[in-house]
Design an enzyme around this catalytic site. Structure first.
Site, mmCIF file in Angstrom:
data_model
loop_
_atom_site.group_PDB
_atom_site.id
_atom_site.type_symbol
_atom_site.label_atom_id
_atom_site.label_comp_id
_atom_site.label_asym_id
_atom_site.label_seq_id
_atom_site.Cartn_x
_atom_site.Cartn_y
_atom_site.Cartn_z
ATOM 1 N NE ARG A 72 38.307 30.736 33.758
ATOM 2 C CZ ARG A 72 39.032 31.806 33.464
ATOM 3 N NH1 ARG A 72 40.327 31.785 33.635
ATOM 4 N NH2 ARG A 72 38.461 32.882 32.989
ATOM 5 C CE LYS B 61 42.612 50.300 31.228
ATOM 6 N NZ LYS B 61 43.304 49.272 30.456
ATOM 7 N N GLY C 73 34.949 37.442 34.332
ATOM 8 C CA GLY C 73 35.905 38.378 34.909
ATOM 9 C C GLY C 73 35.635 38.713 36.368
ATOM 10 N N GLY D 282 36.749 38.663 29.035
ATOM 11 C CA GLY D 282 37.020 39.292 27.738
ATOM 12 C C GLY D 282 36.298 38.563 26.614
HETATM 13 P P1 AMP Z 1 37.483 45.509 34.711
HETATM 14 O O1 AMP Z 1 38.657 44.600 34.602
HETATM 15 O O2 AMP Z 1 37.513 46.652 33.735
HETATM 16 O O3 AMP Z 1 36.160 44.790 34.746
HETATM 17 O O4 AMP Z 1 37.630 46.235 36.121
HETATM 18 C C1 AMP Z 1 37.575 45.562 37.317
HETATM 19 C C2 AMP Z 1 38.286 46.360 38.346
HETATM 20 O O5 AMP Z 1 37.696 47.645 38.428
HETATM 21 C C3 AMP Z 1 38.206 45.766 39.730
HETATM 22 O O6 AMP Z 1 39.495 45.430 40.141
HETATM 23 C C4 AMP Z 1 37.630 46.891 40.566
HETATM 24 O O7 AMP Z 1 38.266 47.044 41.798
HETATM 25 C C5 AMP Z 1 37.896 48.103 39.720
HETATM 26 N N1 AMP Z 1 37.001 49.225 40.061
HETATM 27 C C6 AMP Z 1 35.662 49.206 40.132
HETATM 28 N N2 AMP Z 1 35.190 50.425 40.493
HETATM 29 C C7 AMP Z 1 36.266 51.215 40.645
HETATM 30 C C8 AMP Z 1 36.424 52.584 41.004
HETATM 31 N N3 AMP Z 1 35.386 53.356 41.291
HETATM 32 N N4 AMP Z 1 37.681 53.065 41.072
HETATM 33 C C9 AMP Z 1 38.742 52.292 40.777
HETATM 34 N N5 AMP Z 1 38.643 50.993 40.419
HETATM 35 C C10 AMP Z 1 37.411 50.462 40.359
#
Ligand code: AMP
Length: 394
Positions: free
Chosen positions: A35, A201, A351, A374
């Site tokens: 960054r 999520k 991200g 985000g």
């Molecule tokens: P996000 O911030 O929503 O993009 O999520 C990223 C996070 O999702 C990372 O830390 C990943 O380790 C986690 N992640 C990806 N796949 C899985 C899964 N199958 N179960 C739990 N966490 C996950």
């Protein structure tokens, strides 16, 4: 069209540039300076044109006095000096006489970095709540405001909105480039257009899904969020991540777009989330109650490949699995590899997926990796971004 730094005569002017120096720092050591590097172009442009440059940024969240030591921007000033091979004067204040005197004594091409803007949050969240007086005060220190922090373009803070409200303003070169690159994903994207959504999520991605589902040809779903979709499709997901209150939404979406939404067909499962976890590769319907789905399986990767290899536009946000741990990295790595070999216009939306691209050495093989996670999702959601709206039109 928004004004940019190039629309102003900068010579002798005090130019306040909002950068995104929210970088990982451990024990005073910067772990990833991409960054900081991404901000150099705008700073160099301002120097070349004779500006007096005042940089500001937030870093982390400041909730207690102790947080101040952990989140000082001093290490960033040192790294910036090295990268620019020019002295960057660090002022350990966000307001006050020392800062004002330093600015009054600046010569053309001098650079000052002021302390973490979020230090102002300790006293009533003045930065994060866009306190009117704070925005006015910071604006009083300069002549022109340049927003070059894409990572906070979806936030309403004094250091972006407050400043833009009170000074002639424009975009920095980094933000201008981000907007150009991301706009290609919403205005006449080349088809076939494939989006991959992963990460933890569903709830974080609903805005993007709603805004883009009718523009894309396929939506490939992976990561933890895939399990709420799989549950909605009637499969046992064992102990995998689930957003109970989003099952109905996923079900509706699957019914409406059954030919567009592509779900995993096999899953890497384990009973534990650890570096030495024992894994199984399970087809849907085979996942046991005590197993957690932590990555997509090889067959899913092959299916995803068929959609990706012919595509002309790809957007990806959210890793395919729990990529921080070796046993669950393969899905994310394989998708990076597949995308890097296509001719598509490929964009990774910041991200964790951007972090994975860097960690697995694919950063130069993807057409664009956004500096905002985000922020890039918010941009693609098509919602009003106040920090951008406040920038003057040409
Ligand atoms: P996000 O911030 O929503 O993009 O999520 C990223 C996070 O999702 C990372 O830390 C990943 O380790 C986690 N992640 C990806 N796949 C899985 C899964 N199958 N179960 C739990 N966490 C996950």
């Amino acid at each position: 069209m928004k004004k940019t730094i190039k629309d102003y005569d900068l010579k002798g002017k005090k130019v306040i540039i909002r950068c995104d120096y929210n970088v990982p720092i451990e024990n005073g050591v910067i772990k990833d300076d991409s960054r900081i590097k991404a901000s150099l172009k705008t700073i160099r442009y301002a120097r070349k044109n004779g500006a007096k440059i005042i940089l500001l940024s937030h870093l982390g969240r400041i909730k207690t006095e102790e947080d101040k030591q952990k989140y000082t921007l001093k290490p960033v000033a040192d790294r910036l000096s090295k990268l620019l091979r020019k002295k960057v004067t660090f002022i350990d204040q966000t307001r006050g006489k020392k800062l004002e005197n330093a600015i009054n004594n600046m010569k053309e091409k001098d650079i000052i970095l002021i302390e973490n803007t979020r230090f102002e949050d300790l006293n009533g969240q003045k930065e994060s709540k866009n306190n009117i007086q704070l925005g006015k005060y910071w604006a009083s220190l300069g002549d022109i405001f340049i927003n070059d922090a894409f990572g906070t373009i979806h936030r309403i803070h004094a250091s972006n909105c407050g400043l833009a409200e009170n000074l002639p303003n424009g975009l920095g070169l980094l933000v201008e480039n981000e907007i150009k690159k991301l706009t290609k994903l919403i205005e006449n994207p080349k088809k076939p257009y494939v989006i991959i959504l992963g990460g933890s999520k569903v709830s974080d991605k609903i805005g993007v899904i709603e805004n883009l589902i009718n523009k894309v040809d396929y939506l490939l779903i992976c990561g933890g969020m895939a399990f709420t979709f799989l549950k909605a499709a009637g499969f046992n997901i064992g102990d995998s991540l689930l957003e109970q209150d989003k099952i109905a939404y996923c079900k509706k979406l699957l019914e409406k777009h059954e030919n567009k939404i592509i779900l995993p067909i096999d899953i890497i499962t384990s009973k534990e989330i650890s570096e030495n976890a024992k894994t199984n590769e399970r087809f849907l319907g085979e996942i046991k109650d005590d197993e957690i789905g932590l990555d997509i399986g090889h067959k899913t990767t092959e299916v995803f490949k068929q959609y990706l290899e012919d595509s002309k536009t790809i957007f990806w946000n959210g890793p395919a699995g729990y990529f921080e741990l070796k046993p669950f990295q393969n899905g994310t790595k394989s998708l990076l590899d597949i995308i890097s070999k296509t001719k598509a216009y490929s964009v990774i939306g910041g991200g964790d997926s951007a972090r994975a691209a860097k960690e697995f050495n694919y950063q130069d093989k993807i057409k664009h990796i956004s500096t905002g996670g985000g922020a890039s999702l918010a941009f693609l959601e098509g919602i009003n971004l106040k920090a951008l709206d406040l920038i003057n039109e040409k």
